[in-house]
Scaffold this motif. Structure first.
Motif, PDB file in Angstrom:
ATOM      1  N   LYS A 216      -1.004   7.069   2.302  1.00 10.63           N
ATOM      2  CA  LYS A 216      -2.227   6.700   1.586  1.00 10.63           C
ATOM      3  C   LYS A 216      -2.842   7.964   1.011  1.00 10.63           C
ATOM      4  O   LYS A 216      -3.186   8.882   1.745  1.00 10.63           O
ATOM      5  CB  LYS A 216      -3.193   6.023   2.560  1.00 10.63           C
ATOM      6  CG  LYS A 216      -4.368   5.370   1.898  1.00 10.63           C
ATOM      7  CD  LYS A 216      -4.987   4.293   2.760  1.00 10.63           C
ATOM      8  CE  LYS A 216      -5.804   4.867   3.898  1.00 10.63           C
ATOM      9  NZ  LYS A 216      -6.501   3.848   4.664  1.00 10.63           N
TER      10      LYS A 216
ATOM     11  N   ASP B  35      -5.638  13.344   1.853  1.00  5.77           N
ATOM     12  CA  ASP B  35      -6.907  13.260   1.123  1.00  5.77           C
ATOM     13  C   ASP B  35      -7.037  14.454   0.181  1.00  5.77           C
ATOM     14  O   ASP B  35      -6.574  15.555   0.490  1.00  5.77           O
ATOM     15  CB  ASP B  35      -8.064  13.248   2.128  1.00  5.77           C
ATOM     16  CG  ASP B  35      -9.384  12.813   1.487  1.00  5.77           C
ATOM     17  OD1 ASP B  35      -9.385  12.414   0.294  1.00  5.77           O
ATOM     18  OD2 ASP B  35     -10.410  12.879   2.180  1.00  5.77           O
TER      19      ASP B  35
ATOM     20  N   PRO C  48       3.867   3.996   4.781  1.00  9.40           N
ATOM     21  CA  PRO C  48       3.033   4.281   3.609  1.00  9.40           C
ATOM     22  C   PRO C  48       2.308   5.633   3.735  1.00  9.40           C
ATOM     23  O   PRO C  48       1.918   6.026   4.827  1.00  9.40           O
ATOM     24  CB  PRO C  48       1.997   3.137   3.608  1.00  9.40           C
ATOM     25  CG  PRO C  48       2.414   2.182   4.658  1.00  9.40           C
ATOM     26  CD  PRO C  48       3.375   2.860   5.566  1.00  9.40           C
TER      27      PRO C  48
ATOM     28  N   THR D 127       5.416   5.399  -0.960  1.00 11.63           N
ATOM     29  CA  THR D 127       6.311   5.405   0.197  1.00 11.63           C
ATOM     30  C   THR D 127       7.592   6.158  -0.172  1.00 11.63           C
ATOM     31  O   THR D 127       7.940   6.264  -1.355  1.00 11.63           O
ATOM     32  CB  THR D 127       6.708   3.979   0.659  1.00 11.63           C
ATOM     33  OG1 THR D 127       7.126   3.235  -0.470  1.00 11.63           O
ATOM     34  CG2 THR D 127       5.592   3.263   1.363  1.00 11.63           C
TER      35      THR D 127
ATOM     36  N   LEU E 104      -5.855   9.652  -0.940  1.00  8.18           N
ATOM     37  CA  LEU E 104      -7.273   9.404  -1.225  1.00  8.18           C
ATOM     38  C   LEU E 104      -7.813  10.450  -2.192  1.00  8.18           C
ATOM     39  O   LEU E 104      -7.357  11.587  -2.207  1.00  8.18           O
ATOM     40  CB  LEU E 104      -8.081   9.466   0.073  1.00  8.18           C
ATOM     41  CG  LEU E 104      -7.639   8.547   1.215  1.00  8.18           C
ATOM     42  CD1 LEU E 104      -8.458   8.841   2.469  1.00  8.18           C
ATOM     43  CD2 LEU E 104      -7.790   7.081   0.813  1.00  8.18           C
TER      44      LEU E 104
ATOM     45  N   GLU F  54      -8.022   5.473  -4.085  1.00 11.60           N
ATOM     46  CA  GLU F  54      -6.915   5.292  -3.155  1.00 11.60           C
ATOM     47  C   GLU F  54      -5.656   4.824  -3.876  1.00 11.60           C
ATOM     48  O   GLU F  54      -5.731   3.989  -4.775  1.00 11.60           O
ATOM     49  CB  GLU F  54      -7.330   4.238  -2.118  1.00 11.60           C
ATOM     50  CG  GLU F  54      -6.408   4.170  -0.942  1.00 11.60           C
ATOM     51  CD  GLU F  54      -6.863   3.150   0.103  1.00 11.60           C
ATOM     52  OE1 GLU F  54      -8.064   3.130   0.443  1.00 11.60           O
ATOM     53  OE2 GLU F  54      -6.014   2.379   0.542  1.00 11.60           O
ATOM     54  N   LYS F  55      -4.554   5.368  -3.479  1.00 12.19           N
ATOM     55  CA  LYS F  55      -3.271   4.937  -3.990  1.00 12.19           C
ATOM     56  C   LYS F  55      -2.234   5.162  -2.891  1.00 12.19           C
ATOM     57  O   LYS F  55      -2.382   6.074  -2.077  1.00 12.19           O
ATOM     58  CB  LYS F  55      -2.922   5.745  -5.245  1.00 12.19           C
ATOM     59  CG  LYS F  55      -1.923   5.048  -6.099  1.00 12.19           C
ATOM     60  CD  LYS F  55      -2.093   5.348  -7.572  1.00 12.19           C
ATOM     61  CE  LYS F  55      -0.826   4.856  -8.232  1.00 12.19           C
ATOM     62  NZ  LYS F  55      -0.981   4.434  -9.579  1.00 12.19           N
ATOM     63  N   THR F  56      -1.202   4.342  -2.861  1.00 15.49           N
ATOM     64  CA  THR F  56      -0.220   4.457  -1.780  1.00 15.49           C
ATOM     65  C   THR F  56       1.173   4.701  -2.352  1.00 15.49           C
ATOM     66  O   THR F  56       1.562   4.074  -3.337  1.00 15.49           O
ATOM     67  CB  THR F  56      -0.231   3.178  -0.919  1.00 15.49           C
ATOM     68  OG1 THR F  56      -1.516   3.060  -0.306  1.00 15.49           O
ATOM     69  CG2 THR F  56       0.812   3.235   0.183  1.00 15.49           C
TER      70      THR F  56
ATOM     71  N   THR G 234      -2.028   9.773   5.940  1.00 10.70           N
ATOM     72  CA  THR G 234      -3.065   9.947   4.922  1.00 10.70           C
ATOM     73  C   THR G 234      -3.028  11.350   4.342  1.00 10.70           C
ATOM     74  O   THR G 234      -2.820  12.325   5.071  1.00 10.70           O
ATOM     75  CB  THR G 234      -4.454   9.678   5.533  1.00 10.70           C
ATOM     76  OG1 THR G 234      -4.456   8.364   6.069  1.00 10.70           O
ATOM     77  CG2 THR G 234      -5.554   9.776   4.489  1.00 10.70           C
TER      78      THR G 234
ATOM     79  N   PRO H  58      -0.527   3.770   7.800  1.00 11.04           N
ATOM     80  CA  PRO H  58      -0.185   4.832   6.858  1.00 11.04           C
ATOM     81  C   PRO H  58      -0.509   6.233   7.376  1.00 11.04           C
ATOM     82  O   PRO H  58      -1.408   6.415   8.184  1.00 11.04           O
ATOM     83  CB  PRO H  58      -1.057   4.524   5.630  1.00 11.04           C
ATOM     84  CG  PRO H  58      -1.993   3.452   6.007  1.00 11.04           C
ATOM     85  CD  PRO H  58      -1.679   2.975   7.378  1.00 11.04           C
TER      86      PRO H  58
END
Ligand SMILES: [Cu+2]
Length: 233
Positions: free
Chosen positions: A112, A92, A110, A147, A114, A143-145, A90, A88
């Motif tokens: 991600k 944050d 993905p 796309t 945070l 955390e969540k993803t 990221t 993924p």
């Protein structure tokens, strides 16, 4: 015997052609940089307490040598049939700012998201081609993803709780992109030989992207961009 040896002539053919290379360079800014605004985080004491010194807006990060950070550099028209990475990208939420401030990723890869803060964020992505997303991330949700299915030019990702929180994302259907570091540098690897249009985007210049052609042949290619302070109309 001699005849036999003649039959055993070994011909070694070494093929050492390079069919791909690295495009690297630096993005600079010429002119007086705009002053970075202080981010007023008083509305959320958790955010304010997470910064010893007042956080500054990240919309234009340029160092004393004119190196410009957070510029998306990408190539157009490179044929690519590979899959999206499973690793993924990221984004944050840390100290009530987004890190990184600008993210590039591939369609299907993905993202991600945070939450490193002990406070509630509501992350709201505003793509137009892909599906908009909008959800709360309380401090318990770390955390969540998400796309994105399609390539899309740059769009805003913001927080509906903290109005100063803003970041940018761009989705590509190939891996030939990079975001400049604080020293203005970038690197795009494994670019197949060819001549391509290269584009540089910076948020303050937004629609006024820079572009030029770059040729990759048998190895590395250098690509530099310079943004200039727009003249007042
Ligand atoms: Cu927030």
């Amino acid at each position: 015997m001699r005849k036999a040896i003649n039959y055993f002539i070994i011909i070694t053919i070494t093929i050492s052609s390079v069919f791909a290379g690295e495009v690297k360079g630096r993005v600079k800014y010429v002119g007086k940089p705009p002053k970075a605004k202080r981010l007023r985080m008083d509305a959320d004491p958790v955010c304010a307490a997470s910064h010893k010194e007042a956080a500054k807006a990240e919309s234009f990060i340029v160092d004393a040598n004119g190196n410009l950070a957070n510029v998306i550099v990408y190539l157009e028209g490179v044929s690519y049939s590979g899959k999206a990475p499973t690793k993924p990208a990221t984004l944050d939420q840390a100290g009530c700012v987004y890190s990184p401030h600008v993210v590039g990723l591939q369609a299907g890869q993905p993202l991600k998201i945070l939450n490193s803060d002990a406070t509630m964020h509501n992350i709201h992505g505003l793509p137009k081609v892909n599906r908009e997303f909008n959800f709360g991330m309380p401090k318990s949700l770390k955390e969540k993803t998400v796309t994105f299915n399609k390539a899309e030019s740059v769009f805003v990702v913001k927080c509906d709780v903290h109005p100063w929180m803003k970041s940018y994302a761009q989705v590509f259907d190939h891996p030939y992109f990079a975001v400049t570091s604080t020293d203005g540098s970038f690197s795009i690897k494994d670019v197949p030989d060819g001549t391509y249009k290269a584009v540089a985007w910076q948020e303050k210049f937004n629609k006024r992207t820079l572009s030029q052609n770059v040729t990759v042949k048998d190895g590395n290619a250098t690509l530099n961009f310079t943004f200039e302070r727009p003249k007042k109309k």
